[in-house]
Design a protein around this motif. Sequence first.
Motif, mmCIF file in Angstrom:
data_model
loop_
_atom_site.group_PDB
_atom_site.id
_atom_site.type_symbol
_atom_site.label_atom_id
_atom_site.label_comp_id
_atom_site.label_asym_id
_atom_site.label_seq_id
_atom_site.Cartn_x
_atom_site.Cartn_y
_atom_site.Cartn_z
ATOM 1 N N GLN A 177 0.753 -1.543 0.023
ATOM 2 C CA GLN A 177 0.007 -0.247 -0.210
ATOM 3 C C GLN A 177 0.986 1.315 0.090
ATOM 4 O OE1 GLN A 177 -0.673 -2.250 1.763
ATOM 5 N NE2 GLN A 177 -2.122 -3.237 1.717
ATOM 6 N N TYR A 178 2.079 0.920 0.859
ATOM 7 C CA TYR A 178 3.107 2.414 0.614
ATOM 8 C C TYR A 178 3.580 3.036 -0.491
ATOM 9 C CZ TYR A 178 6.526 5.923 3.016
ATOM 10 O OH TYR A 178 7.497 6.810 2.346
ATOM 11 N N VAL A 179 3.554 1.343 -0.929
ATOM 12 C CA VAL A 179 5.052 1.883 -2.082
ATOM 13 C C VAL A 179 3.767 2.486 -3.567
ATOM 14 C CG1 VAL A 179 5.855 0.345 -4.305
ATOM 15 C CG2 VAL A 179 6.323 -0.307 -1.474
ATOM 16 N N HIS A 180 2.404 2.134 -3.245
ATOM 17 C CA HIS A 180 1.565 2.301 -4.495
ATOM 18 C C HIS A 180 1.326 3.920 -4.444
ATOM 19 C CE1 HIS A 180 -2.055 2.178 -7.121
ATOM 20 N NE2 HIS A 180 -2.633 2.723 -6.154
ATOM 21 N N LYS A 181 1.384 4.470 -2.855
ATOM 22 C CA LYS A 181 1.129 5.458 -2.468
ATOM 23 C C LYS A 181 2.469 6.778 -3.180
ATOM 24 C CE LYS A 181 -1.881 5.599 1.362
ATOM 25 N NZ LYS A 181 -1.670 5.785 2.969
ATOM 26 N N LEU A 182 3.136 5.534 -2.575
ATOM 27 C CA LEU A 182 4.761 6.914 -3.400
ATOM 28 C C LEU A 182 5.005 6.063 -5.034
ATOM 29 C CD1 LEU A 182 7.609 5.056 -1.071
ATOM 30 C CD2 LEU A 182 7.378 7.556 -1.181
ATOM 31 N N LYS A 183 4.220 5.514 -5.346
ATOM 32 C CA LYS A 183 4.343 6.055 -6.603
ATOM 33 C C LYS A 183 3.394 6.648 -7.502
ATOM 34 C CE LYS A 183 6.973 1.281 -7.462
ATOM 35 N NZ LYS A 183 6.882 0.122 -8.112
ATOM 36 N N GLU A 208 2.205 11.122 6.218
ATOM 37 C CA GLU A 208 3.424 10.205 5.534
ATOM 38 C C GLU A 208 4.220 11.088 4.791
ATOM 39 O OE1 GLU A 208 1.075 6.841 4.587
ATOM 40 O OE2 GLU A 208 0.182 8.285 3.101
ATOM 41 N N GLU A 209 3.845 12.413 3.913
ATOM 42 C CA GLU A 209 4.664 13.518 3.026
ATOM 43 C C GLU A 209 5.219 13.547 4.761
ATOM 44 O OE1 GLU A 209 3.627 15.911 0.085
ATOM 45 O OE2 GLU A 209 2.369 14.605 -0.552
ATOM 46 N N LEU A 210 5.317 14.000 5.407
ATOM 47 C CA LEU A 210 6.103 14.622 6.621
ATOM 48 C C LEU A 210 7.073 13.755 6.889
ATOM 49 C CD1 LEU A 210 3.830 16.285 8.564
ATOM 50 C CD2 LEU A 210 5.180 17.798 7.019
ATOM 51 N N GLU A 211 6.967 12.226 7.265
ATOM 52 C CA GLU A 211 7.943 11.396 7.339
ATOM 53 C C GLU A 211 8.822 11.509 6.723
ATOM 54 O OE1 GLU A 211 5.103 7.925 8.609
ATOM 55 O OE2 GLU A 211 4.674 8.899 10.813
ATOM 56 N N LEU A 212 9.131 11.774 4.869
ATOM 57 C CA LEU A 212 9.356 10.791 4.602
ATOM 58 C C LEU A 212 10.803 12.558 5.010
ATOM 59 C CD1 LEU A 212 7.920 11.348 1.116
ATOM 60 C CD2 LEU A 212 8.614 9.162 1.507
ATOM 61 N N GLU A 213 10.440 13.252 5.118
ATOM 62 C CA GLU A 213 11.264 14.709 6.189
ATOM 63 C C GLU A 213 12.333 15.775 4.855
ATOM 64 O OE1 GLU A 213 14.706 12.443 8.402
ATOM 65 O OE2 GLU A 213 12.387 12.215 9.773
ATOM 66 N N VAL A 214 11.894 14.649 3.409
ATOM 67 C CA VAL A 214 11.913 16.342 2.487
ATOM 68 C C VAL A 214 10.956 15.957 1.023
ATOM 69 C CG1 VAL A 214 15.173 15.469 2.141
ATOM 70 C CG2 VAL A 214 13.184 13.511 0.968
#
Length: 103
Positions: free
Chosen positions: A62-68, A76-82
């Motif tokens: 699910q997370y990989v799908h959201k990234l792609k 989740e975007e905040l957790e990327l830190e970039v």
Amino acid sequence: MLPFKLIYSDDYYLPIGAHVFPAEKYRRIHDRLLQAGVAEASDFVSPQPASDADILLVHTPQYVHKLKTGTLSAREELELEVPYSPELVKAFLDGGGWFNSRG
């Protein structure tokens, strides 16, 4: 010639603006090693893209799908830190980088 290979890709450079993690550091290190004669161009190899199986060892489907697809939640975007971008995903998935996430 070094007795080992160094991994480098121009795709590691992602202009994300002022950040504690300066995107140009990989290019600077690469260039400095060449200029100082510590390494030769032949000492560098380009990373191979991570396979889906490799990525799924550390992230949920699910997370990989959201990234792609660019459908991360604000948290989740905040957790990327970039800052999120399709280029970021390409650099990390194709360039052997990593995501700082809990996904």
